[in-house]
Design an enzyme around this catalytic site. Sequence first.
Site, mmCIF file in Angstrom:
data_model
loop_
_atom_site.group_PDB
_atom_site.id
_atom_site.type_symbol
_atom_site.label_atom_id
_atom_site.label_comp_id
_atom_site.label_asym_id
_atom_site.label_seq_id
_atom_site.Cartn_x
_atom_site.Cartn_y
_atom_site.Cartn_z
ATOM 1 N N GLN A 81 0.833 -1.212 0.000
ATOM 2 C CA GLN A 81 0.000 0.000 0.000
ATOM 3 C C GLN A 81 0.869 1.265 0.000
ATOM 4 O OE1 GLN A 81 -3.094 0.747 -0.464
ATOM 5 N NE2 GLN A 81 -4.141 -1.222 -0.311
ATOM 6 N N SER A 82 2.011 1.217 -0.662
ATOM 7 C CA SER A 82 2.920 2.360 -0.653
ATOM 8 C C SER A 82 2.371 3.538 -1.459
ATOM 9 C CB SER A 82 4.272 1.940 -1.229
ATOM 10 O OG SER A 82 5.069 3.085 -1.478
ATOM 11 N N ASN A 83 2.345 4.696 -0.826
ATOM 12 C CA ASN A 83 1.985 5.924 -1.536
ATOM 13 C C ASN A 83 3.163 6.408 -2.376
ATOM 14 O OD1 ASN A 83 -0.627 6.325 -0.090
ATOM 15 N ND2 ASN A 83 0.755 6.427 1.674
#
Length: 343
Positions: A83-85
Amino acid sequence: MLGKNIINKYPWVRLAHTPTPLERMDNLSRKFPGSQGTINLWIKRDDCTGLALGGNKARQLEFYLGEAHAQNADSVLTTGAVQSNHVRMTVAGAHKLGMQCEVQLEKRVTNRPAEYYESGNPLLLHMMGTTIHYYPFGEDELGADRALYDRAEVISGQGKKPYVIPLSQNHKPLGALGYVLAAEEMLLQIKKTELDAVVVASGSGSTHSGLLTGLRALGCSAKVYGICVRRSATLQKPRLLERCQQVSTMIGHGGVVKDSDILVNDDVLEPGYGRLNSATLQAILSAGKCEGILLDPTYSGKAMAGLIRLIQEGEFNAGENVVFLHTGGAPGAFGYPELLKLQ
Ligand SMILES: *Cc1c(COP(=O)(O)O)cnc(C)c1O
């Protein structure tokens, strides 16, 4: 002036919508008064930097992708959590600049429901049509970086010109320069003598170290509280100190950050990176109910929980100006269906 000098010295491209607004949070200020009276809570809206839904990485990428562009790279590689921005915004920035992007997703958080892998940031990666690789370990920064460089070598062999944005401590903290610029931007919005404290999520430490170094280099002595979202305060503190030393040297202000300037707090970190706790849930709900502000479970929600905890511990005096730096992250909330149970 500081920012101009930095941009002249390090390749930079415009990607972020800046200046981001600095807004008051009067409802939240009233809900959580300090022990002596109401604090003036502010929010710096770095969730609104644009670039595929915004967040703090836009300012950091202006330097990484600036260097990639200056080196005539045609492909960008980076790594991050599922879920890396950072990964999402790297893809957006690379595509905007006409480069391809390959990303590596690390399995940092285990036992998550399907939404964690399919909604939020991974969904947005699919919408931008990027190549995704997976890395099986979550706590192996060096290994993750090595895998990136290995992949870069493979595509070099195919005639491409790759640029790697690594995550480990072993590289020049170019991204932190974005937050030196942000410090200067903020001091055009609030006087340096009136700014008492800034509270920010502290992950890789680029945002925290850049902001702190920038403020000190500009003669502002406001406290900068880093709320640990990735590792304990014991591990984060030396990391931050090293980062600040590197950044201050890079901008020609070596030594401007003292040991005692490094404030890291891990009171709301448990049970670990990307994992919710009740303080964070309550902080997400308070921000949503009082201010219509959207936070996420991994970063900005924990930072807000840390801010509320500091207020409750009597850390701030009545009338002090305390800025919450909203680093974004709300797209990640779609990977947390347990938020549906909030009330
Ligand atoms: C990456 C990220 C952070 C942490 O920033 P660092 O510069 O890595 O410390 C905080 N908030 C959000 C939403 C992020 O995506």
